[in-house]
Design a protein around this motif. Structure first.
Motif, mmCIF file in Angstrom:
data_model
loop_
_atom_site.group_PDB
_atom_site.id
_atom_site.type_symbol
_atom_site.label_atom_id
_atom_site.label_comp_id
_atom_site.label_asym_id
_atom_site.label_seq_id
_atom_site.Cartn_x
_atom_site.Cartn_y
_atom_site.Cartn_z
ATOM 1 N N GLY A 46 0.818 -1.173 -0.104
ATOM 2 C CA GLY A 46 -0.144 0.014 -0.136
ATOM 3 C C GLY A 46 0.915 1.265 -0.154
ATOM 4 O O GLY A 46 2.003 1.430 0.409
ATOM 5 N N ASN A 47 0.273 2.405 -0.600
ATOM 6 C CA ASN A 47 0.972 3.766 -0.702
ATOM 7 C C ASN A 47 0.359 4.352 0.223
ATOM 8 O O ASN A 47 0.496 5.922 0.050
ATOM 9 N N GLY A 48 -0.693 4.272 1.175
ATOM 10 C CA GLY A 48 -1.517 5.050 1.791
ATOM 11 C C GLY A 48 -2.839 5.269 1.147
ATOM 12 O O GLY A 48 -3.857 5.148 1.768
ATOM 13 N N ARG A 49 -3.108 5.562 -0.095
ATOM 14 C CA ARG A 49 -4.060 5.705 -0.685
ATOM 15 C C ARG A 49 -4.539 4.493 -1.619
ATOM 16 O O ARG A 49 -5.756 3.996 -1.645
ATOM 17 N N LEU A 50 -3.645 3.789 -2.509
ATOM 18 C CA LEU A 50 -3.869 2.558 -3.158
ATOM 19 C C LEU A 50 -3.347 1.317 -2.238
ATOM 20 O O LEU A 50 -2.200 1.289 -1.823
ATOM 21 N N THR A 69 -10.775 6.214 -0.886
ATOM 22 C CA THR A 69 -11.807 7.090 -0.962
ATOM 23 C C THR A 69 -13.427 6.340 -1.896
ATOM 24 O O THR A 69 -14.234 6.946 -1.722
ATOM 25 N N VAL A 70 -12.945 5.117 -1.935
ATOM 26 C CA VAL A 70 -14.156 4.323 -2.351
ATOM 27 C C VAL A 70 -15.171 3.717 -1.414
ATOM 28 O O VAL A 70 -14.933 2.864 -0.791
ATOM 29 N N GLY A 371 -2.116 13.318 3.353
ATOM 30 C CA GLY A 371 -3.040 13.436 2.191
ATOM 31 C C GLY A 371 -4.009 12.322 1.924
ATOM 32 O O GLY A 371 -4.856 12.439 1.103
ATOM 33 N N THR A 372 -3.981 11.159 2.571
ATOM 34 C CA THR A 372 -4.784 10.045 2.431
ATOM 35 C C THR A 372 -5.876 10.171 3.600
ATOM 36 O O THR A 372 -5.804 10.789 4.536
ATOM 37 N N GLN A 373 -6.748 9.066 3.275
ATOM 38 C CA GLN A 373 -7.659 8.772 4.521
ATOM 39 C C GLN A 373 -7.097 8.226 5.651
ATOM 40 O O GLN A 373 -6.029 7.670 5.553
#
Length: 802
Positions: A46-50, A69-70, A371-373
């Motif tokens: 993971g990269n924080g977002r993906l 964010t999905v 910057g991520t959730q």
């Protein structure tokens, strides 16, 4: 956010983690001799977002994909318009002991609308089929996740050809990259597909042009998949996403048919995966998902894989490499990871403790970046559209536990998504405070989600707890305690101040005791009496503990920032009127104002909420021996059994009680196949990531504690770990700590002062302190404690004096 620089290890070469290399037996790898057959055997990147869960298949490979964010649903008003008018009657019923009637009214008029919050959802899967590769004809198979490089590797022999596959999730380039190579030319052939439960059919975006050169952008082909988050209980699903998979080949041919990309006889292939959504913020879904997916993909495709890998590893190690924990290897250390878990209780395997500790750090780096959730109940990784508990942010313990390791394990940046969540909850929760309570400030109850829902949810028994936001807000003060960063404190001070204002407006006098109490409330998820309303109460112990910390933090912060003198006076006055902690007739710490513990329906309940004062708070410590004894009695009465995350909390409780052996026993209970999946994910069951993070934090509590006004070295070292070394842990007041111990005793400590504050150090023997070879201090103002001034940027060496 202020973070101190630290030494970054050298970036490994692309082959440094290859099977057969010296790194093969690294203490920082999860490895297995076979592919994953189910999701809890797959390994996370993971990269924080993906994020992706990688199965490591041979003839067929799957990467299950997530983008943070999905979520189902979309922005909406969650507040119940009847709440305020019914609040007074609910309070009357609770004070009168008519809890079942109160619960029915809470369910009808105070619960948010809809009652069920929107869940987090999967994007789908990238699937790779490799024609001609027979699983039964493979030898020397190994799949491995190297925590130091954050690269997943599969290697095997098939027909005399060695195949190697790497997967990484780059935060620098915002793509997931899959590298397929073999040691024979033209040996890489595959079909690439995308599918998902929220999406339609995949389609080709950019088929390759004739005469294109291999490896060039013009020579690539891209597969696309469009989808939308689901509706939930009348709230329309408004998140749209696009997933892209691009083939960059070296040699061979690529074609598109039947919704797939087909690569034939390539020497090597790089697959780049990107996902974009229309999510701008919790209130704004106006972005273009196609553009958001394409931009990072185009940029990454212009770079060779070696450069993508180098950039990724350097970025990951900048965070992960700050802390090392070395514990002795044994014969068990050479086994596959799942076998080590299965045998941990019987076979000494100290190195598995270090691996599990570092895995927690790896997971936090991988699922929580600026910057991520924030990390949700499963961090980032979820293969369902309706996962357990919605895979939300559960803030009556689980989200807080996710971030316990952030500061002590030197990952301060990973806190930023939680601070961003707090800024947004302050806005959303102000609406709930006004609509449901007629109050200033902001409130959040026991759950929130992507849409920052702050009203009660799930039902009165679980959801009527107004203190979740207050607990979460204390992150702001903890950040300052570790960093001394006044700029960040100033920026987030309104989160603290407005959380306090809400309770100044909503605390009410208990008609029996006269203390100021929350009402209605619960002691999270536990009941004091049978019945549908058996959890409802006024002023549970945990609430008063949290509010005591909140009011103290607001007073201290306002003084430091030289503002809000009137508010400072108000919170101090209110703190004096909160119910005190009480010791019950059985010698236990009471969970409620009344001594109901002995007759509560679940004597071994997984939540031990009223020990918040012991951990993560410092209200119960060696300075309050009667309360320490009561906390110990409470834990003995509750027993050691528990779900995965509950064991994670108990590991910390026993460490705070300076009982390292009991704490280690709890970790041993957690590191079993019943509580730890083959991929080391914590099992509630099912999977919840908080247990991973709780245990990682618990290991730091064995080695360094700084929650009181002193820094304790090896305060709860388990006898099972008589020797070891740790580098780079952080302590409050701006200290970075390295330790080495042998025969269960401190050999050497290095204390690096970031802020130049006085050090007050507790250890098991007298210490001699030097800086640059010159003695700084040896005297002790009291047994086992030494105090000395420090200079910002200086390092102090501490060794036993005798």
């Amino acid at each position: 956010m202020t973070t101190a620089p630290s030494t970054t290890p050298a970036v490994s070469s692309p082959d440094a983690t290859a099977p057969g290399s010296n790194a093969r037996a690294t203490a920082l790898s999860l490895w297995y001799p076979r592919p994953a057959q189910r999701w809890l055997e797959a390994l996370p990147v993971g990269n924080g977002r993906l994020g992706a869960m990688v199965y490591g298949g041979i003839g067929a490979e799957e990467l299950q994909l997530n983008e943070d964010t999905v979520w189902a649903g979309g922005p909406h008003d969650h507040d119940n318009p009847r709440a305020l008018s019914s609040l007074g009657e609910v309070r009357r019923l609770v004070f009168a002991g008519e809890w079942d009637r109160a619960a029915r009214l809470v369910d009808a008029d105070l619960m948010g609308v809809p009652v069920r919050q929107s869940p987090y959802q999967t994007v789908g899967s990238l699937r790779l089929l490799f024609p001609g590769l027979d699983d039964d004809a493979v030898t020397d198979y190994r799949r491995e996740l190297d925590l130091a490089s954050a690269v997943h590797t599969v290697s095997f022999l098939h027909g005399g050809t060695r195949h190697r596959r790497e997967v990484l999730a780059s935060a620098v380039d915002q793509v997931i990259a899959v590298r397929l190579t073999a040691d024979a030319p033209g040996a890489v052939s595959l079909a690439v597909s995308l599918d998902g439960p929220l999406a339609g059919e995949a389609f080709t975006l950019a088929p390759p042009g004739p005469g294109s050169s291999p490896g060039s952008l013009a020579g690539t082909a891209t597969l696309a998949l469009d989808g939308r988050g689901e509706d939930v209980d009348g709230v329309a699903g408004r998140v749209r996403f696009r997933a892209l998979a691009r083939v960059v080949r070296e040699g061979g041919e690529v074609s598109a048919r039947d919704g797939r990309l087909h690569v034939t006889a390539a020497d090597a292939v790089t697959l780049l995966v990107s996902v974009g959504t229309n999510h701008v913020s919790w209130q704004d879904l106006s972005a273009d998902p196609a553009r958001r997916a394409a931009d990072p993909l185009d940029a990454a495709a212009a770079l060779p894989y070696t450069e993508l890998r180098r950039r990724h590893v350097a970025d990951h190690q900048r965070l992960f490499g700050r802390v090392e924990l070395e514990l002795p290897a044994t014969a068990a250390s050479t086994r596959p990871t799942d076998e080590r878990v299965a045998s941990f209780a019987e076979d000494p395997d100290p190195q598995l403790v270090a691996l599990y500790f570092q895995y927690g750090r790896y997971l936090l780096v991988s699922c929580s970046r600026p910057g991520t959730q924030p990390a949700n109940l499963q961090g980032l990784w979820n293969d369902m559209t309706d996962p357990p508990w919605g895979c939300k942010f559960t803030i009556n313990i689980n989200t807080e536990m996710n971030y316990w390791p952030a500061a002590p394990t030197n990952l301060l940046e990973c806190w930023e998504p939680l601070l961003a969540l707090l800024r947004e909850l302050r806005v959303a929760g102000a609406r709930t405070a006004r609509a449901s309570y007629g109050a200033r400030g902001w409130v959040a109850h026991h759950n929130t989600n992507a849409w920052r829902a702050t009203a009660p949810t799930d039902g009165a028994f679980w959801g009527m707890w107004p203190t979740g936001g207050a607990w979460l807000a204390l992150t702001v003060w903890e950040h300052h305690r570790f960093t001394g960063d006044l700029d960040t404190l100033r920026a987030h001070y309104p989160v603290l101040a407005d959380a306090a204002r809400f309770f100044l407006d909503t605390l009410v006098p208990d008609p029996t005791s006269g203390f100021l109490v929350t009402c209605p409330s619960v002691s999270p998820e536990n009941a004091h009496h049978p019945g549908e309303g058996g959890s409802l109460c006024a002023g549970p112990t945990m609430d008063s503990q949290i509010l005591r910390d909140l009011f103290a933090a607001v007073a201290a912060a306002s003084e430091l920032l030289e503002r809000d003198a009137a508010l400072r006076a108000e919170v101090r006055a209110a703190a004096d009127r909160l119910p005190p902690m009480r010791v019950g007739a059985l010698g236990q710490l009471q969970e409620w104002q009344e001594d109901w513990d002995a007759d509560a329906p679940e004597q071994d309940h997984r939540h031990v909420s009223h020990l918040y004062g012991l951990h993560p708070s410092n209200q119960i410590s060696r300075h309050t021996p009667e309360l320490m004894a009561a906390a110990r009695t409470t834990l003995e009465r509750r027993g050691d059994a528990g779900t995965g995350w509950s064991l994670g909390w108990k590991i910390n409780f026993w460490a705070r009680l300076a009982d390292g052996d009991r704490s280690f026993k709890l970790l041993t209970d957690q590191l079993t196949p019943e509580r730890t999946a083959p991929n080391l994910f914590d099992l509630h069951p099912p999977f919840q990531i908080d247990g991973n993070f709780g245990a990682t934090a618990g290991v730091t509590e064995w080695l360094v504690q700084s929650h009181t006004d002193e820094l304790a070295l090896l305060p709860a070292l388990p006898s099972a770990l008589p020797e070891g070394r740790v580098r780079g842990l952080l302590a409050r007041d701006g200290f970075e700590v390295d330790l080495r111990w042998a025969d269960g005793a401190l050999v050497e400590a290095r204390l690096h002062s970031r802020l130049g504050r006085a050090a007050r150090v507790r250890a098991a023997s007298a210490l001699r302190v030097t800086r640059e070879g010159a003695e700084v201090a040896t005297a002790r103002p009291e047994p086992l404690v030494i105090t000395f001034p420090t200079r910002a940027g200086a390092t102090y060496l501490l060794r036993p004096a005798d």
